[in-house]
Scaffold this motif. Structure first.
Motif, PDB file in Angstrom:
ATOM      1  N   ILE A 113       0.835  -1.202   0.000  1.00 12.00           N
ATOM      2  CA  ILE A 113       0.000   0.000   0.000  1.00 12.00           C
ATOM      3  C   ILE A 113       0.870   1.253   0.000  1.00 12.00           C
ATOM      4  O   ILE A 113       1.815   1.371   0.786  1.00 12.00           O
ATOM      5  CB  ILE A 113      -0.914   0.020   1.236  1.00 12.00           C
ATOM      6  CG1 ILE A 113      -1.779  -1.247   1.282  1.00 12.00           C
ATOM      7  CG2 ILE A 113      -1.790   1.266   1.242  1.00 12.00           C
ATOM      8  CD1 ILE A 113      -2.528  -1.406   2.582  1.00 12.00           C
ATOM      9  N   GLU A 114       0.546   2.176  -0.875  1.00 11.34           N
ATOM     10  CA  GLU A 114       1.143   3.508  -0.834  1.00 11.34           C
ATOM     11  C   GLU A 114       0.165   4.414  -0.095  1.00 11.34           C
ATOM     12  O   GLU A 114      -0.930   4.694  -0.586  1.00 11.34           O
ATOM     13  CB  GLU A 114       1.393   4.031  -2.253  1.00 11.34           C
ATOM     14  CG  GLU A 114       2.492   3.287  -2.992  1.00 11.34           C
ATOM     15  CD  GLU A 114       2.860   3.965  -4.299  1.00 11.34           C
ATOM     16  OE1 GLU A 114       4.047   4.273  -4.491  1.00 11.34           O
ATOM     17  OE2 GLU A 114       1.953   4.194  -5.127  1.00 11.34           O
ATOM     18  N   TRP A 115       0.559   4.868   1.082  1.00 10.38           N
ATOM     19  CA  TRP A 115      -0.357   5.595   1.951  1.00 10.38           C
ATOM     20  C   TRP A 115      -0.479   7.060   1.552  1.00 10.38           C
ATOM     21  O   TRP A 115       0.513   7.718   1.233  1.00 10.38           O
ATOM     22  CB  TRP A 115       0.106   5.515   3.409  1.00 10.38           C
ATOM     23  CG  TRP A 115       0.052   4.114   3.950  1.00 10.38           C
ATOM     24  CD1 TRP A 115       1.040   3.175   3.891  1.00 10.38           C
ATOM     25  CD2 TRP A 115      -1.058   3.498   4.600  1.00 10.38           C
ATOM     26  NE1 TRP A 115       0.617   2.008   4.477  1.00 10.38           N
ATOM     27  CE2 TRP A 115      -0.660   2.171   4.914  1.00 10.38           C
ATOM     28  CE3 TRP A 115      -2.330   3.936   4.949  1.00 10.38           C
ATOM     29  CZ2 TRP A 115      -1.515   1.289   5.576  1.00 10.38           C
ATOM     30  CZ3 TRP A 115      -3.174   3.049   5.605  1.00 10.38           C
ATOM     31  CH2 TRP A 115      -2.759   1.742   5.909  1.00 10.38           C
ATOM     32  N   ASP A 116      -1.710   7.559   1.600  1.00 16.72           N
ATOM     33  CA  ASP A 116      -1.997   8.986   1.443  1.00 16.72           C
ATOM     34  C   ASP A 116      -1.355   9.593   0.208  1.00 16.72           C
ATOM     35  O   ASP A 116      -0.736  10.657   0.263  1.00 16.72           O
ATOM     36  CB  ASP A 116      -1.528   9.750   2.696  1.00 16.72           C
ATOM     37  CG  ASP A 116      -2.220   9.240   3.951  1.00 16.72           C
ATOM     38  OD1 ASP A 116      -3.424   8.983   3.895  1.00 16.72           O
ATOM     39  OD2 ASP A 116      -1.536   9.083   4.976  1.00 16.72           O
ATOM     40  N   ARG A 117      -1.525   8.930  -0.924  1.00 14.89           N
ATOM     41  CA  ARG A 117      -0.987   9.446  -2.177  1.00 14.89           C
ATOM     42  C   ARG A 117      -2.102   9.610  -3.206  1.00 14.89           C
ATOM     43  O   ARG A 117      -2.912   8.706  -3.395  1.00 14.89           O
ATOM     44  CB  ARG A 117       0.083   8.516  -2.740  1.00 14.89           C
ATOM     45  CG  ARG A 117       1.324   8.436  -1.872  1.00 14.89           C
ATOM     46  CD  ARG A 117       2.522   8.014  -2.676  1.00 14.89           C
ATOM     47  NE  ARG A 117       3.734   7.969  -1.878  1.00 14.89           N
ATOM     48  CZ  ARG A 117       4.927   7.645  -2.359  1.00 14.89           C
ATOM     49  NH1 ARG A 117       5.051   7.318  -3.635  1.00 14.89           N
ATOM     50  NH2 ARG A 117       5.988   7.642  -1.591  1.00 14.89           N
ATOM     51  N   SER A 118      -2.100  10.755  -3.849  1.00 15.62           N
ATOM     52  CA  SER A 118      -3.063  10.991  -4.919  1.00 15.62           C
ATOM     53  C   SER A 118      -2.726  10.090  -6.102  1.00 15.62           C
ATOM     54  O   SER A 118      -1.658   9.466  -6.156  1.00 15.62           O
ATOM     55  CB  SER A 118      -3.014  12.451  -5.354  1.00 15.62           C
ATOM     56  OG  SER A 118      -1.742  12.745  -5.904  1.00 15.62           O
ATOM     57  N   SER A 122       1.088   8.627  -6.926  1.00 18.58           N
ATOM     58  CA  SER A 122       1.305   7.185  -6.768  1.00 18.58           C
ATOM     59  C   SER A 122       2.152   6.646  -7.908  1.00 18.58           C
ATOM     60  O   SER A 122       2.167   7.189  -9.017  1.00 18.58           O
ATOM     61  CB  SER A 122      -0.046   6.450  -6.769  1.00 18.58           C
ATOM     62  OG  SER A 122      -0.886   6.914  -5.748  1.00 18.58           O
ATOM     63  N   SER A 123       2.833   5.548  -7.624  1.00 21.51           N
ATOM     64  CA  SER A 123       3.486   4.797  -8.687  1.00 21.51           C
ATOM     65  C   SER A 123       2.404   4.135  -9.518  1.00 21.51           C
ATOM     66  O   SER A 123       1.580   3.385  -8.979  1.00 21.51           O
ATOM     67  CB  SER A 123       4.416   3.740  -8.088  1.00 21.51           C
ATOM     68  OG  SER A 123       4.676   2.713  -9.032  1.00 21.51           O
ATOM     69  N   LEU A 124       2.376   4.407 -10.810  1.00 21.80           N
ATOM     70  CA  LEU A 124       1.336   3.821 -11.656  1.00 21.80           C
ATOM     71  C   LEU A 124       1.453   2.305 -11.686  1.00 21.80           C
ATOM     72  O   LEU A 124       0.441   1.599 -11.627  1.00 21.80           O
ATOM     73  CB  LEU A 124       1.421   4.393 -13.066  1.00 21.80           C
ATOM     74  CG  LEU A 124       0.268   4.023 -14.006  1.00 21.80           C
ATOM     75  CD1 LEU A 124      -1.067   4.480 -13.433  1.00 21.80           C
ATOM     76  CD2 LEU A 124       0.490   4.630 -15.383  1.00 21.80           C
ATOM     77  N   ASP A 125       2.672   1.796 -11.759  1.00 20.21           N
ATOM     78  CA  ASP A 125       2.859   0.349 -11.768  1.00 20.21           C
ATOM     79  C   ASP A 125       2.322  -0.287 -10.487  1.00 20.21           C
ATOM     80  O   ASP A 125       1.629  -1.309 -10.520  1.00 20.21           O
ATOM     81  CB  ASP A 125       4.341  -0.005 -11.942  1.00 20.21           C
ATOM     82  CG  ASP A 125       4.839   0.241 -13.362  1.00 20.21           C
ATOM     83  OD1 ASP A 125       3.990   0.368 -14.268  1.00 20.21           O
ATOM     84  OD2 ASP A 125       6.071   0.303 -13.544  1.00 20.21           O
ATOM     85  N   ARG A 173     -10.519   6.426   1.415  1.00 21.76           N
ATOM     86  CA  ARG A 173      -9.782   5.353   2.060  1.00 21.76           C
ATOM     87  C   ARG A 173      -8.337   5.288   1.570  1.00 21.76           C
ATOM     88  O   ARG A 173      -8.048   4.743   0.511  1.00 21.76           O
ATOM     89  CB  ARG A 173     -10.464   4.002   1.812  1.00 21.76           C
ATOM     90  CG  ARG A 173     -11.924   3.892   2.282  1.00 21.76           C
ATOM     91  CD  ARG A 173     -12.110   4.164   3.777  1.00 21.76           C
ATOM     92  NE  ARG A 173     -11.162   3.476   4.606  1.00 21.76           N
ATOM     93  CZ  ARG A 173     -11.258   2.184   4.944  1.00 21.76           C
ATOM     94  NH1 ARG A 173     -12.269   1.462   4.507  1.00 21.76           N
ATOM     95  NH2 ARG A 173     -10.351   1.642   5.719  1.00 21.76           N
ATOM     96  N   VAL A 174      -7.434   5.878   2.304  1.00 24.89           N
ATOM     97  CA  VAL A 174      -5.985   5.692   2.176  1.00 24.89           C
ATOM     98  C   VAL A 174      -5.375   6.331   0.928  1.00 24.89           C
ATOM     99  O   VAL A 174      -4.456   7.128   1.015  1.00 24.89           O
ATOM    100  CB  VAL A 174      -5.601   4.193   2.240  1.00 24.89           C
ATOM    101  CG1 VAL A 174      -4.090   4.008   2.077  1.00 24.89           C
ATOM    102  CG2 VAL A 174      -6.083   3.560   3.531  1.00 24.89           C
ATOM    103  N   SER A 175      -5.827   5.938  -0.251  1.00 25.98           N
ATOM    104  CA  SER A 175      -5.267   6.454  -1.503  1.00 25.98           C
ATOM    105  C   SER A 175      -6.256   6.157  -2.629  1.00 25.98           C
ATOM    106  O   SER A 175      -7.198   5.390  -2.446  1.00 25.98           O
ATOM    107  CB  SER A 175      -3.921   5.785  -1.826  1.00 25.98           C
ATOM    108  OG  SER A 175      -4.109   4.431  -2.196  1.00 25.98           O
ATOM    109  N   PHE A 176      -6.030   6.748  -3.784  1.00 24.92           N
ATOM    110  CA  PHE A 176      -6.896   6.532  -4.936  1.00 24.92           C
ATOM    111  C   PHE A 176      -7.041   5.044  -5.250  1.00 24.92           C
ATOM    112  O   PHE A 176      -8.144   4.529  -5.396  1.00 24.92           O
ATOM    113  CB  PHE A 176      -6.320   7.264  -6.154  1.00 24.92           C
ATOM    114  CG  PHE A 176      -7.040   6.974  -7.446  1.00 24.92           C
ATOM    115  CD1 PHE A 176      -8.134   7.712  -7.840  1.00 24.92           C
ATOM    116  CD2 PHE A 176      -6.610   5.941  -8.279  1.00 24.92           C
ATOM    117  CE1 PHE A 176      -8.797   7.445  -9.029  1.00 24.92           C
ATOM    118  CE2 PHE A 176      -7.269   5.653  -9.476  1.00 24.92           C
ATOM    119  CZ  PHE A 176      -8.369   6.414  -9.844  1.00 24.92           C
ATOM    120  N   PHE A 177      -5.924   4.334  -5.329  1.00 19.47           N
ATOM    121  CA  PHE A 177      -5.967   2.937  -5.745  1.00 19.47           C
ATOM    122  C   PHE A 177      -6.544   2.042  -4.655  1.00 19.47           C
ATOM    123  O   PHE A 177      -7.292   1.104  -4.947  1.00 19.47           O
ATOM    124  CB  PHE A 177      -4.578   2.464  -6.177  1.00 19.47           C
ATOM    125  CG  PHE A 177      -4.137   3.053  -7.489  1.00 19.47           C
ATOM    126  CD1 PHE A 177      -4.706   2.640  -8.682  1.00 19.47           C
ATOM    127  CD2 PHE A 177      -3.171   4.041  -7.532  1.00 19.47           C
ATOM    128  CE1 PHE A 177      -4.324   3.178  -9.894  1.00 19.47           C
ATOM    129  CE2 PHE A 177      -2.770   4.595  -8.744  1.00 19.47           C
ATOM    130  CZ  PHE A 177      -3.354   4.163  -9.924  1.00 19.47           C
TER     131      PHE A 177
END
Length: 308
Positions: A113-118, A122-125, A173-177
């Protein structure tokens, strides 16, 4: 040839597939299904000979052994649920060995999980891989497993997620993804409910509360035996629950002759504990999502009085 454990449970208990049972909620669910005498196919990407990208020590073999200890029959199978051929082979094996499938639990996750990233930060991969692990795996598994499950009336599908439909609809919740992944799993249960109802089967989404998974305990520097020590530096951890709690929720659903009343619903472990009367390992009934809404999110001091 099946061993005696397999033969006994084949005759007397339910047959379940817990996809993503290496650790966490999946392990707790598998063990509690074992406690009601089920034959449980335990799948995941980490076995005694190979680790997944999560690089954690828990294995499907360990989970299967815990299922046996609980009174069921655990059958470990290393499966990557992103690989259709592996899932197809798994279901073919269940059909060959058991002839039926009563319970499918889609708990596959295993994402970093990448936390709190738009979405642009975020890393697209990483983000797209998260969606594949959270959504594609569930769809692939359902595609192959449901034709076997609907062969016996009363089948149950449990989509395990994080957050009720109601809570997630109103909270980022946390991030977009991550947000998209967990909302998608809730919606999958809704869609499956419509497709399964004509076949006498039921689909629900189910969320634990603040789960004391192996990774969460490790992050807080505690064990299941002394988890309350973490409350000193993380006060709201007082509402946390063991993986057995959500496991007992699934076991209760699996034994309910009126389980169809829940078809298409978004459920939580705390909600079902009130209905079915089960408890967590310490005898309490933590109602985490009501607590989060009424205490944690409004910034009130941690106090679980009336919530567990």
């Amino acid at each position: 040839m099946l061993n005696s454990c397999h033969m006994v449970t084949k005759q007397t208990g339910k047959v379940a597939l817990v996809a993503g049972a290496t650790r966490g909620a999946g392990r707790g669910i598998a063990v509690q299904l074992g406690a009601i005498g089920a034959t449980v196919y335990v799948t995941g990407r980490t076995s005694g000979s190979e680790r997944s990208e999560m690089d954690r020590p828990e294995t499907v073999e360990e989970t299967a052994a815990l299922v046996d200890e609980a009174g069921g029959c655990g059958i470990p199978v290393r499966v990557d649920h992103l690989v259709p051929e592996e899932v197809e082979a798994l279901v073919a094996r269940i059909r060959r060995e058991q002839g039926c499938l009563h319970v499918l639990v889609n708990d596959i996750w295993g994402a970093r999980i990448e936390w709190d990233r738009s979405v642009w930060e975020s890393s697209l991969d990483t983000g797209l891989h998260t969606l594949r692990l959270a959504v594609d795996t569930h769809a692939i598994t359902s595609h192959y497993a449901l034709p076997l499950l609907i062969g016996t009336p009363g089948g149950l599908v449990v989509e395990v997620t994080d957050g009720t439909d109601e809570y997630n609809a109103g909270h980022y919740r946390v991030s977009f993804f991550y947000d998209l992944a967990k909302a998608s799993v809730n919606r999958m249960a809704f869609a499956l409910a419509h497709e399964l109802e004509p076949h006498g089967a039921t689909a629900v989404s189910l969320t634990p509360g603040w789960l004391r998974s192996e990774a969460m305990l490790e992050a807080h520097g505690v064990t299941e035996a002394n988890w309350r020590d973490a409350i000193a530096h993380s006060p709201h951890f007082a509402i946390s629950e063991s993986p057995a709690f959500v496991g007992r929720a699934v076991a209760a659903l699996a034994q309910d002759p009126r389980v169809s009343r829940w078809n298409g619903r978004s459920l939580s472990s705390g909600q079902l504990a009130k209905v079915y009367g089960f408890t967590d390992l310490d005898g309490s009934r933590p109602d985490a999502w009501r607590y989060v809404t009424e205490v944690q999110d409004p910034g009130r001091p941690a106090d679980v009085t009336g919530y567990r």
